[in-house]
Scaffold this motif. Sequence first.
Motif, PDB file in Angstrom:
ATOM      1  N   GLY A  82      19.142  10.864   6.890  1.00 45.49           N
ATOM      2  CA  GLY A  82      17.788  11.277   7.261  1.00 45.49           C
ATOM      3  C   GLY A  82      17.410  12.637   6.698  1.00 45.49           C
ATOM      4  N   GLY A  83      16.123  12.795   6.437  1.00 43.56           N
ATOM      5  CA  GLY A  83      15.608  14.009   5.804  1.00 43.56           C
ATOM      6  C   GLY A  83      15.778  15.261   6.647  1.00 43.56           C
ATOM      7  N   ALA A  84      15.883  15.116   7.962  1.00 40.24           N
ATOM      8  CA  ALA A  84      16.027  16.301   8.818  1.00 40.24           C
ATOM      9  C   ALA A  84      17.346  17.027   8.530  1.00 40.24           C
ATOM     10  N   LYS A  85      18.306  16.324   7.941  1.00 42.41           N
ATOM     11  CA  LYS A  85      19.614  16.934   7.654  1.00 42.41           C
ATOM     12  C   LYS A  85      19.689  17.480   6.223  1.00 42.41           C
ATOM     13  N   ALA A  86      18.632  17.284   5.424  1.00 37.63           N
ATOM     14  CA  ALA A  86      18.722  17.565   3.983  1.00 37.63           C
ATOM     15  C   ALA A  86      19.039  19.044   3.688  1.00 37.63           C
ATOM     16  N   GLU A  87      18.403  19.957   4.389  1.00 36.96           N
ATOM     17  CA  GLU A  87      18.661  21.375   4.108  1.00 36.96           C
ATOM     18  C   GLU A  87      20.092  21.754   4.505  1.00 36.96           C
ATOM     19  N   ALA A  88      20.521  21.291   5.692  1.00 36.79           N
ATOM     20  CA  ALA A  88      21.887  21.609   6.138  1.00 36.79           C
ATOM     21  C   ALA A  88      22.917  21.019   5.165  1.00 36.79           C
ATOM     22  N   VAL A  89      22.653  19.813   4.678  1.00 34.88           N
ATOM     23  CA  VAL A  89      23.575  19.169   3.729  1.00 34.88           C
ATOM     24  C   VAL A  89      23.612  19.949   2.408  1.00 34.88           C
ATOM     25  N   GLY A 108      25.586  25.730  -0.949  1.00 38.33           N
ATOM     26  CA  GLY A 108      25.254  27.102  -0.573  1.00 38.33           C
ATOM     27  C   GLY A 108      26.485  27.990  -0.532  1.00 38.33           C
ATOM     28  N   PRO A 109      26.281  29.302  -0.408  1.00 36.72           N
ATOM     29  CA  PRO A 109      27.428  30.213  -0.271  1.00 36.72           C
ATOM     30  C   PRO A 109      28.105  30.032   1.083  1.00 36.72           C
ATOM     31  N   VAL A 110      29.426  30.177   1.118  1.00 42.84           N
ATOM     32  CA  VAL A 110      30.156  30.052   2.385  1.00 42.84           C
ATOM     33  C   VAL A 110      29.729  31.186   3.308  1.00 42.84           C
ATOM     34  N   SER A 111      29.245  30.793   4.485  1.00 42.44           N
ATOM     35  CA  SER A 111      28.694  31.797   5.385  1.00 42.44           C
ATOM     36  C   SER A 111      28.661  31.257   6.806  1.00 42.44           C
ATOM     37  N   ALA A 112      28.912  32.153   7.771  1.00 41.24           N
ATOM     38  CA  ALA A 112      28.808  31.759   9.178  1.00 41.24           C
ATOM     39  C   ALA A 112      27.385  31.366   9.539  1.00 41.24           C
ATOM     40  N   MET A 113      26.401  31.733   8.727  1.00 33.37           N
ATOM     41  CA  MET A 113      25.016  31.335   9.000  1.00 33.37           C
ATOM     42  C   MET A 113      24.830  29.826   8.881  1.00 33.37           C
ATOM     43  N   TRP A 114      25.651  29.188   8.004  1.00 32.12           N
ATOM     44  CA  TRP A 114      25.656  27.727   7.869  1.00 32.12           C
ATOM     45  C   TRP A 114      27.117  27.298   8.058  1.00 32.12           C
TER      46      TRP A 114
END
Length: 260
Positions: free
Chosen positions: A199-206, A212-218
């Motif tokens: 689903g598209g709601a997960k697209a940014e997190a995926v 993305g850079p390894v980060s506690a933010m994600w």
Amino acid sequence: MEVVIAEERTLAELAADAVERLLRTEAAPVLGLATGSSPLRIYDELTSRHTSDGLSFAHAQAFMLDEYVGIADDHPQRYRNVIDAQIAARVDFAPRAVHGPEGSAADLAAASAEYEEAIAEAGGIDLQILGIGTDGHIAFNEPGSSLASRTRVKTLTKQTRLDNARFFDGDVDQVPPLCLTQGLATIMEAKHLVLIATGGAKAEAVHQMIEGPVSAMWPATVLQMHPHVTVLIDDAAASRLQLADYYRHSYANKPDWQHL
Ligand code: F6R
């Protein structure tokens, strides 16, 4: 990290294949179970293989990722009850073979430590099924979680409570504010991590998790440091990926001998 982009049914079959291989080859396999919507098709597929093909869980143990704190024992959304309904009670696990963090314990810190010990005593988790939150959490390790975290109490973000309100009559105030969750370092000790997202709601997190850079933010970005991760996503969840064509090409040309 292997990224497989396919339709939902295929994703569930691939994950079930990996679980089946483990169950059929290991004498004492240990599974890690996620709750929520994402693994539902996997659990349906495993249940169907149990019923139709005799796939047995009788020699396996399983550990859940997380549990709400302070939720009534008989609440249908208590994760222990959810996992029973979704998979545990539908197959032939031995009594007490499925473990969960004790969210109603008087001493939550002690319960967390005991949970870590139980996983270690079982020999560690062989295959961990994961979902991902829209804010990039895995288990309930919300943004800002230490990448070295172990099982502990966490406060859910407003976003996660809003996302989960659909399981609580659409009422965010009914979603418990606290949980016990395996930590990121706990999850990273599992031998094989299989994350499913649709689903598209997960697209940014995926996108953040893979590119993305390894980060506690994600928090899910910590998976970039794990040697054996399989990410199973549909087209919508893959829609923000920069290298989607490359992942599709790699999977299409994967050697036959190589499993997930
Ligand atoms: C649940 C869990 C969570 C969920 C995530 C996605 O045990 O660990 O990380 O996987 O919140 O939830 P769904 O699958 O409902 O979108």
